[in-house]
Write an enzyme that holds these catalytic residues in place. Structure first.
Site, short mmCIF file in Angstrom:
data_model
loop_
_atom_site.label_atom_id
_atom_site.label_comp_id
_atom_site.label_asym_id
_atom_site.label_seq_id
_atom_site.Cartn_x
_atom_site.Cartn_y
_atom_site.Cartn_z
N LYS A 190 52.94 5.03 5.01
CA LYS A 190 53.45 3.77 4.45
C LYS A 190 54.84 3.53 5.03
CE LYS A 190 50.34 2.75 1.29
NZ LYS A 190 49.65 1.46 1.27
N ASP A 239 51.33 1.39 7.75
CA ASP A 239 51.03 0.26 6.88
C ASP A 239 52.32 -0.33 6.34
OD1 ASP A 239 50.01 -1.57 5.16
OD2 ASP A 239 48.92 -0.16 3.90
N GLU A 245 49.23 -1.79 10.01
CA GLU A 245 48.67 -2.83 9.13
C GLU A 245 49.73 -3.85 8.75
OE1 GLU A 245 46.74 -1.25 5.57
OE2 GLU A 245 45.97 0.44 6.74
N ASP A 281 44.72 -6.33 6.76
CA ASP A 281 44.32 -5.77 5.46
C ASP A 281 44.37 -6.90 4.43
OD1 ASP A 281 43.99 -4.39 3.11
OD2 ASP A 281 45.84 -3.23 3.24
N LYS A 303 38.83 -3.05 1.61
CA LYS A 303 38.94 -2.44 0.28
C LYS A 303 37.89 -3.11 -0.59
CE LYS A 303 43.89 -1.33 0.25
NZ LYS A 303 44.20 -1.46 1.67
O1 LIG Z 1 44.22 2.62 3.12
C1 LIG Z 1 44.48 3.78 2.75
O2 LIG Z 1 44.45 4.76 3.52
C2 LIG Z 1 44.91 4.06 1.35
C3 LIG Z 1 44.91 2.90 0.42
C4 LIG Z 1 46.13 2.03 0.47
O3 LIG Z 1 46.97 2.18 1.31
C5 LIG Z 1 46.26 1.00 -0.57
C6 LIG Z 1 45.71 1.26 -1.82
C7 LIG Z 1 45.77 0.33 -2.85
C8 LIG Z 1 46.39 -0.87 -2.64
C9 LIG Z 1 46.94 -1.16 -1.39
C10 LIG Z 1 46.88 -0.25 -0.36
C11 LIG Z 1 47.43 -0.66 0.98
O4 LIG Z 1 46.72 -0.57 1.99
O5 LIG Z 1 48.54 -1.12 1.03
MG LIG Z 2 47.58 -2.03 3.59
#
Ligand SMILES: O=C(O)CCC(=O)c1ccccc1C(=O)O
Ligand SMILES: [Mg+2]
Length: 331
Positions: free
Chosen positions: A141, A169, A198, A221, A243
């Protein structure tokens, strides 16, 4: 005598005290488990809207799921099908999983080899990466601290582990200037091992420009869930993140996956912080529909308990139907 029956359960489990979703601390993860039975076949699904991400609340999802189950029962007794059109994404996803399990169309083996997730301390990655078989890929992240710090950490990891691939991300948090600052700290020879970043910037247009200017591959995403989104080939866009709890029915997810694959892009099945119940189903979906892609499902350890079905290798205790964390909903 009716050959169909269905049950709904509500779970509520404590989560790690640090879990922040956008602006809010999440203290418990709550959701529904749905069971559908038809003669001797049964299937289950999880319906768990994610606060701050889903538009629907758990109450709205529950009410809609109950109505759909009643309508489905009535439709089946006339030998008709009932579609998932118009349902909230979490409801469509959970119900479609239950039907797929019941029909035997969701395979039982899963891909439990997930991309380890790091929220800022890169030291946490060494051990899980060491344990990883096959492709070594981790997700970091970024955008929570200084952009130059993010760049240095990414560069350092890519330097230290020569067979490492990274997914980053930013969740749309960077201005173009901050995104450029990040890129400046990653050595050019390391850039090809960034599988994708991302949603670096606030708009798709800014993210596209960033990718073009830096050569860093990006992935959609948040965009995937916007009404005007279509899967198309674009320079430097190498993946879409799916997701399912936020997207909708299994059929809708599979259609997105197939479009991405046909265009040579990766489709990455990813978590919306479901319980172990939903996460193990996502691992099965990943194995069945995206067999060559490591899924983004490393969120189980945010919770203090697993729910009914356990994730292979997890040491977390499992809350079962008698545990007090799960109650049946009568309707
Ligand atoms: O994508 C992954 O590896 C983990 C999940 C994740 O990052 C996420 C999980 C819940 C809400 C938002 C996010 C995101 O991608 O920001
Ligand atoms: Mg994301």
């Amino acid at each position: 005598m009716t050959t169909r029956c269905y049950h709904l359960y509500r779970y509520s489990i404590p989560v790690d005290s640090q879990l922040i979703l956008r602006n809010r601390f999440l203290k418990r993860r709550e959701g529904l488990l749905v069971q559908i039975k038809c003669k001797e076949n049964e299937g289950w699904g999880e319906i768990a809207p994610l606060p701050e991400y889903s538009w629907e609340t758990l109450e709205q999802a529950q009410e809609q799921a109950i109505q759909w189950l009643k309508d489905w029962d009535a439709a089946r007794s006339r030998n008709e099908k009932l579609s998932f059109d118009g349902l909230y994404p979490s409801v469509a996803f959970g119900l479609s999983c239950a039907l797929a399990e019941m029909k035997g169309s969701l395979q039982t083996e899963g891909n439990y080899q997930v991309a380890p997730l790091c929220y800022g301390d890169p030291d946490e990655l060494y051990e899980p990466l060491d344990q990883m078989q096959g492709e070594k890929v981790a997700k970091i992240k970024v955008g929570m601290y200084e952009a130059n710090r993010d760049g240095m950490i990414a560069d350092m990891l890519l330097e230290a582990i020569p067979d490492l691939y990274l997914r980053l991300d930013a969740n749309r948090s960077w201005t173009p200037a901050k995104a450029a600052m990040f890129a400046k700290y990653v050595k050019p020879e390391h850039l090809p091992r960034i599988q994708f970043l991302e949603e670096p910037c606030k708009t798709r247009e800014e993210s596209r420009r960033f990718a073009e200017q830096t050569g860093i591959n990006i992935a959609w995403d948040e965009s995937v869930r916007e009404p005007d989104f279509e899967v198309v080939t674009e320079p430097h866009v190498t993946a879409i993140v799916i997701k399912p709890t936020l997207v909708g029915s299994l059929e809708k997810c599979v259609s997105l996956i197939e479009k991405a694959q046909n265009l040579g892009m990766k489709a990455v099945i990813s978590s919306s912080i479901e319980s172990s119940f939903g996460l193990t189903q996502l691992a099965r979906i990943a194995r069945q529909y995206t067999p060559d892609v490591t899924p983004g499902l490393d969120t189980l350890d945010l919770m203090e308990y697993q729910v009914v079905r356990s994730w292979p290798g997890s040491g977390l205790p499992v809350a079962d139907f008698n545990s007090g964390f799960i109650t049946e909903i009568n309707f």
